[in-house]
Design an enzyme around this catalytic site. Structure first.
Site, PDB file in Angstrom:
ATOM      1  N   MET A   3      -4.466  10.884   4.792  1.00 12.05           N
ATOM      2  CA  MET A   3      -3.610   9.983   5.854  1.00 12.05           C
ATOM      3  C   MET A   3      -2.559  10.935   6.660  1.00 12.05           C
ATOM      4  O   MET A   3      -2.028  11.821   5.871  1.00 12.05           O
ATOM      5  CB  MET A   3      -2.789   9.144   5.054  1.00 12.05           C
ATOM      6  CG  MET A   3      -3.692   8.060   4.185  1.00 12.05           C
ATOM      7  SD  MET A   3      -2.516   6.862   3.335  1.00 12.05           S
ATOM      8  CE  MET A   3      -3.944   5.934   2.494  1.00 12.05           C
TER       9      MET A   3
ATOM     10  N   ASP B 235      -8.568   9.564   0.254  1.00 10.34           N
ATOM     11  CA  ASP B 235      -7.893   9.044   1.438  1.00 10.34           C
ATOM     12  C   ASP B 235      -7.003  10.038   2.134  1.00 10.34           C
ATOM     13  O   ASP B 235      -5.994  10.560   1.339  1.00 10.34           O
ATOM     14  CB  ASP B 235      -7.116   8.077   0.850  1.00 10.34           C
ATOM     15  CG  ASP B 235      -7.718   6.680   0.543  1.00 10.34           C
ATOM     16  OD1 ASP B 235      -7.615   5.990  -0.505  1.00 10.34           O
ATOM     17  OD2 ASP B 235      -8.667   6.099   1.265  1.00 10.34           O
TER      18      ASP B 235
ATOM     19  N   MET C 170      -8.055   8.622   7.816  1.00  9.32           N
ATOM     20  CA  MET C 170      -7.055   7.756   8.535  1.00  9.32           C
ATOM     21  C   MET C 170      -6.010   8.789   9.247  1.00  9.32           C
ATOM     22  O   MET C 170      -4.861   8.669   8.983  1.00  9.32           O
ATOM     23  CB  MET C 170      -6.285   6.732   7.311  1.00  9.32           C
ATOM     24  CG  MET C 170      -7.216   5.879   6.795  1.00  9.32           C
ATOM     25  SD  MET C 170      -6.676   5.007   5.368  1.00  9.32           S
ATOM     26  CE  MET C 170      -7.366   6.348   4.076  1.00  9.32           C
TER      27      MET C 170
ATOM     28  N   ASP D  76     -13.028  -1.555   1.045  1.00  6.02           N
ATOM     29  CA  ASP D  76     -11.936  -0.821   0.529  1.00  6.02           C
ATOM     30  C   ASP D  76     -10.670  -1.237   0.714  1.00  6.02           C
ATOM     31  O   ASP D  76     -10.268  -1.373   1.867  1.00  6.02           O
ATOM     32  CB  ASP D  76     -12.046   0.414   1.553  1.00  6.02           C
ATOM     33  CG  ASP D  76     -11.170   1.415   1.020  1.00  6.02           C
ATOM     34  OD1 ASP D  76     -10.869   2.458   1.845  1.00  6.02           O
ATOM     35  OD2 ASP D  76     -10.392   1.430   0.100  1.00  6.02           O
TER      36      ASP D  76
HETATM   37  C1  DX5 Z   1      -6.047   2.148   1.913  1.00  5.06           C
HETATM   38  C2  DX5 Z   1      -7.198   3.136   1.336  1.00  5.06           C
HETATM   39  C3  DX5 Z   1      -7.801   2.622   0.150  1.00  5.06           C
HETATM   40  C4  DX5 Z   1      -6.774   2.214  -1.083  1.00  5.06           C
HETATM   41  C5  DX5 Z   1      -7.636   1.649  -2.256  1.00  5.06           C
HETATM   42  O1  DX5 Z   1      -5.426   2.768   3.040  1.00  5.06           O
HETATM   43  O2  DX5 Z   1      -8.033   3.312   2.343  1.00  5.06           O
HETATM   44  O3  DX5 Z   1      -8.692   3.396  -0.127  1.00  5.06           O
HETATM   45  O4  DX5 Z   1      -6.153   3.350  -1.343  1.00  5.06           O
HETATM   46  O5  DX5 Z   1      -7.019   1.564  -3.159  1.00  5.06           O
HETATM   47  P1  DX5 Z   1      -6.750  -0.061  -3.679  1.00  5.06           P
HETATM   48  O6  DX5 Z   1      -7.874  -0.276  -4.545  1.00  5.06           O
HETATM   49  O7  DX5 Z   1      -5.621  -0.126  -5.025  1.00  5.06           O
HETATM   50  O8  DX5 Z   1      -6.387  -1.171  -2.760  1.00  5.06           O
HETATM   51 ZN    ZN Z   2      -9.801   4.372   1.613  1.00  4.28          ZN
END
Ligand code: DX5
Ligand code: ZN
Length: 222
Positions: free
Chosen positions: A35, A33, A69, A176
């Site tokens: 961000m 991920d 993201m 996700d």
């Molecule tokens: C949220 C992420 C997900 C998240 C998944 O913005 O894109 O990938 O980290 O983690 P869990 O499974 O704990 O929701």
């Molecule tokens: Zn994700």
């Protein structure tokens, strides 16, 4: 079901060991991920983490599944692919020229994914589905691991499944956010072929037990 472990939920001080433990326990992909603190209210990692995990992915055959993201993702697509990303997924909300970004990801040798926030209708990505290798339904508002699955996501998964069956039957449907043993069967039965799990893989005492519980819960009625 392809299981993609979201490393944001791992113990970052032992990322390599945690990633290896998850793959040894039967996880298929590593979900990274990315961000930027603008598109989502959190900041995580850059290409260097993809680069650091590439040797482990080569050794195990795992795919590095990068979820961007970030605003204007086109700026960093090349860097993440050069670092070793197998898949790069972008948010439709961050791309004014979505087709071009998806085509560019493919032109650089990676597989292209598109995703959308819970509040964004599927119509926003409908015209792009013929050009993707994966479509991802966010079942939480992006930004953090450990959030609760948004129940309306299941119907959205079903509707996306229908769209993909018509326009891109070979594309993966990834889900996700907030997926765990208690809802993974519902998610898979709705049409998901790839499930991302962060907390459900790395939370608690045993990664191996977590992965086993997810797989057992996802399996069709025995
Ligand atoms: C949220 C992420 C997900 C998240 C998944 O913005 O894109 O990938 O980290 O983690 P869990 O499974 O704990 O929701
Ligand atoms: Zn994700």
């Amino acid at each position: 079901m392809i299981l993609s472990a979201s490393i944001i939920a791992s113990d970052a001080a032992r990322l390599g060991a945690q990633a290896r433990e998850a793959l040894d326990a039967g996880v298929d992909w590593l979900h990274i991920d990315v961000m930027d603190g603008r598109f989502v209210p959190n900041i995580t990692v850059g290409p260097f983490v993809v680069n650091a995990l590439r040797p482990l992915a080569d050794e195990t055959g795992a795919k590095l599944d990068v979820h961007l993201m970030i605003e204007e993702p086109r700026r960093y697509v090349d860097d993440f692919i050069a670092a070793g990303a197998d898949l790069v997924t972008v948010h439709v909300e961050t791309c004014t020229r979505l087709h071009r970004v998806l085509a560019h990801i493919r032109s650089r040798g990676a597989m292209a994914g598109v995703t959308l926030n819970p509040g964004t209708p599927l119509s926003a990505i409908a015209e792009a589905l013929s050009g993707v290798d994966m479509a991802l339904v966010m079942s939480v508002d992006p930004g953090f691991s450990g959030q609760k699955y948004i129940p309306e996501s299941t119907d959205k998964i079903r509707r996306l499944r229908d769209m993909l069956d018509r326009t891109a039957p070979r594309a993966w449907l990834q889900v996700d956010g907030g997926v765990y043993a208690g809802n993974v069967r519902e998610v898979v039965q709705a049409g998901a072929t790839v499930v991302v799990a962060g907390n459900a893989v790395f939370g608690g005492a045993s990664i191996a037990d977590n992965v086993q519980a997810l797989r057992k819960a996802a399996a069709p009625e025995a």
